[in-house]
Motif scaffolding. Structure first.
Motif, PDB file in Angstrom:
ATOM      1  N   ASP A 175       8.047  -5.264  -2.422  1.00  0.00           N
ATOM      2  CA  ASP A 175       8.546  -3.636  -2.487  1.00  0.00           C
ATOM      3  C   ASP A 175       9.379  -3.760  -2.929  1.00  0.00           C
ATOM      4  O   ASP A 175      10.164  -3.784  -1.837  1.00  0.00           O
ATOM      5  CB  ASP A 175       8.108  -3.511  -0.941  1.00  0.00           C
ATOM      6  N   SER A 176       9.880  -3.419  -3.996  1.00  0.00           N
ATOM      7  CA  SER A 176      11.130  -3.820  -4.593  1.00  0.00           C
ATOM      8  C   SER A 176      11.545  -2.904  -5.969  1.00  0.00           C
ATOM      9  O   SER A 176      10.348  -2.877  -6.297  1.00  0.00           O
ATOM     10  CB  SER A 176      11.756  -4.788  -4.403  1.00  0.00           C
ATOM     11  N   THR A 177      12.082  -2.809  -5.958  1.00  0.00           N
ATOM     12  CA  THR A 177      12.394  -2.644  -7.556  1.00  0.00           C
ATOM     13  C   THR A 177      12.076  -2.790  -8.474  1.00  0.00           C
ATOM     14  O   THR A 177      11.890  -2.755  -9.746  1.00  0.00           O
ATOM     15  CB  THR A 177      14.506  -1.357  -7.472  1.00  0.00           C
ATOM     16  N   THR A 178      11.864  -4.359  -8.278  1.00  0.00           N
ATOM     17  CA  THR A 178      11.607  -5.278  -9.690  1.00  0.00           C
ATOM     18  C   THR A 178       9.868  -4.843  -9.850  1.00  0.00           C
ATOM     19  O   THR A 178       8.969  -5.718 -10.488  1.00  0.00           O
ATOM     20  CB  THR A 178      12.134  -6.626  -8.984  1.00  0.00           C
ATOM     21  N   GLN A 179       8.784  -4.239  -9.380  1.00  0.00           N
ATOM     22  CA  GLN A 179       7.122  -3.772  -8.638  1.00  0.00           C
ATOM     23  C   GLN A 179       7.055  -3.422 -10.471  1.00  0.00           C
ATOM     24  O   GLN A 179       7.907  -3.010 -10.435  1.00  0.00           O
ATOM     25  CB  GLN A 179       7.325  -3.262  -7.207  1.00  0.00           C
ATOM     26  N   VAL A 180       5.835  -3.331 -10.175  1.00  0.00           N
ATOM     27  CA  VAL A 180       5.274  -3.207 -11.485  1.00  0.00           C
ATOM     28  C   VAL A 180       4.198  -2.060 -11.220  1.00  0.00           C
ATOM     29  O   VAL A 180       2.410  -2.922 -11.113  1.00  0.00           O
ATOM     30  CB  VAL A 180       5.227  -4.387 -12.464  1.00  0.00           C
TER      31      VAL A 180
ATOM     32  N   ARG B 292       0.940  -0.899  -0.015  1.00  0.00           N
ATOM     33  CA  ARG B 292      -0.694   0.399   0.398  1.00  0.00           C
ATOM     34  C   ARG B 292       1.205   1.249  -0.178  1.00  0.00           C
ATOM     35  O   ARG B 292       0.527   2.380  -0.343  1.00  0.00           O
ATOM     36  CB  ARG B 292      -0.861   0.269   0.761  1.00  0.00           C
ATOM     37  N   LEU B 293       1.841   1.043   0.580  1.00  0.00           N
ATOM     38  CA  LEU B 293       2.854   2.677   0.945  1.00  0.00           C
ATOM     39  C   LEU B 293       3.509   2.379  -0.547  1.00  0.00           C
ATOM     40  O   LEU B 293       3.349   3.862  -1.697  1.00  0.00           O
ATOM     41  CB  LEU B 293       4.284   1.913   1.628  1.00  0.00           C
ATOM     42  N   ASP B 294       3.715   1.125  -1.261  1.00  0.00           N
ATOM     43  CA  ASP B 294       3.638   1.161  -2.887  1.00  0.00           C
ATOM     44  C   ASP B 294       2.437   1.933  -3.729  1.00  0.00           C
ATOM     45  O   ASP B 294       2.617   2.846  -4.337  1.00  0.00           O
ATOM     46  CB  ASP B 294       4.270   0.591  -3.573  1.00  0.00           C
TER      47      ASP B 294
ATOM     48  N   PHE C 213       7.618   7.668 -14.268  1.00  0.00           N
ATOM     49  CA  PHE C 213       6.680   7.511 -13.706  1.00  0.00           C
ATOM     50  C   PHE C 213       7.038   5.712 -12.954  1.00  0.00           C
ATOM     51  O   PHE C 213       6.719   5.702 -11.897  1.00  0.00           O
ATOM     52  CB  PHE C 213       5.154   6.663 -14.105  1.00  0.00           C
ATOM     53  N   THR C 214       7.570   4.641 -13.557  1.00  0.00           N
ATOM     54  CA  THR C 214       7.518   3.803 -12.864  1.00  0.00           C
ATOM     55  C   THR C 214       8.963   2.915 -12.462  1.00  0.00           C
ATOM     56  O   THR C 214       8.491   2.649 -11.003  1.00  0.00           O
ATOM     57  CB  THR C 214       7.808   2.320 -14.188  1.00  0.00           C
ATOM     58  N   LYS C 215       9.945   3.848 -12.527  1.00  0.00           N
ATOM     59  CA  LYS C 215      10.901   3.725 -12.094  1.00  0.00           C
ATOM     60  C   LYS C 215      10.696   5.200 -10.365  1.00  0.00           C
ATOM     61  O   LYS C 215      11.541   4.254  -9.837  1.00  0.00           O
ATOM     62  CB  LYS C 215      12.438   4.364 -13.257  1.00  0.00           C
ATOM     63  N   LYS C 216      10.455   6.283 -10.426  1.00  0.00           N
ATOM     64  CA  LYS C 216      10.400   6.846  -9.043  1.00  0.00           C
ATOM     65  C   LYS C 216       9.547   6.298  -8.342  1.00  0.00           C
ATOM     66  O   LYS C 216       9.693   6.035  -7.789  1.00  0.00           O
ATOM     67  CB  LYS C 216       8.926   8.357  -9.964  1.00  0.00           C
ATOM     68  N   VAL C 217       8.516   5.660  -8.944  1.00  0.00           N
ATOM     69  CA  VAL C 217       8.237   3.962  -8.012  1.00  0.00           C
ATOM     70  C   VAL C 217       8.804   3.732  -7.089  1.00  0.00           C
ATOM     71  O   VAL C 217       8.779   3.353  -6.138  1.00  0.00           O
ATOM     72  CB  VAL C 217       6.077   3.556  -8.788  1.00  0.00           C
ATOM     73  N   GLN C 218       9.544   2.746  -8.285  1.00  0.00           N
ATOM     74  CA  GLN C 218      10.200   1.596  -7.784  1.00  0.00           C
ATOM     75  C   GLN C 218      11.192   2.470  -6.476  1.00  0.00           C
ATOM     76  O   GLN C 218      11.632   1.607  -5.854  1.00  0.00           O
ATOM     77  CB  GLN C 218      11.032   1.032  -9.347  1.00  0.00           C
ATOM     78  N   LYS C 219      11.966   3.090  -6.582  1.00  0.00           N
ATOM     79  CA  LYS C 219      13.060   3.919  -5.896  1.00  0.00           C
ATOM     80  C   LYS C 219      12.883   4.965  -5.412  1.00  0.00           C
ATOM     81  O   LYS C 219      13.334   5.242  -4.702  1.00  0.00           O
ATOM     82  CB  LYS C 219      14.067   4.323  -7.675  1.00  0.00           C
TER      83      LYS C 219
END
Length: 128
Positions: free
Chosen positions: A54-59, A24-26, A86-92
């Protein structure tokens, strides 16, 4: 193995329905990114899903997300931003906060826990 799964496997007396992964944080981070892009608060974003953990592999799945009921892809025609930035910002985002502040955001985590509890005890709004 996720923390929730580790706890679940090591606490057989606690019902499995009491365990939740804190993606939910992501999800909230993804909603915030859409909100910033659209100029609205994150609670105006619905149908947001995070695939993975919850990692940099999430989508973060923007294909079904909506801002004020309008599909995100109609709100922003910036496909490159959606598919890359967008994807990278959320992942990182978590790593960026740790690097910047020296620790993760306890406030964001607390808000996410409250949001999870609200989601568990209240009905999902129609269309979300």
């Amino acid at each position: 193995m996720s923390s929730a799964l580790i706890f679940l496997k090591n606490t057989p007396n606690i019902p499995a329905k009491n365990f939740h992964a804190l993606t939910r944080l992501d999800e909230n981070r993804a909603k915030c990114q859409f909100g910033l892009k659209a100029g609205v608060f994150y609670d105006k974003v619905s149908n947001m899903t995070i695939w993975g953990n919850d990692s940099t592999t999430q989508v973060p799945d923007f294909l079904n997300a909506k801002v004020n009921g309008i599909p995100v892809k109609e709100v922003t025609k910036d496909t490159e931003w959606l598919e890359k930035e967008f994807t990278k910002k959320v992942q990182k985002r978590g790593g960026v906060l740790i690097k910047k502040c020296g620790r993760s955001s306890t406030t964001s985590t607390a808000v996410s826990i409250i949001d999870v509890i609200k989601s568990v005890i209240t009905l999902t709004p129609n269309g979300d």
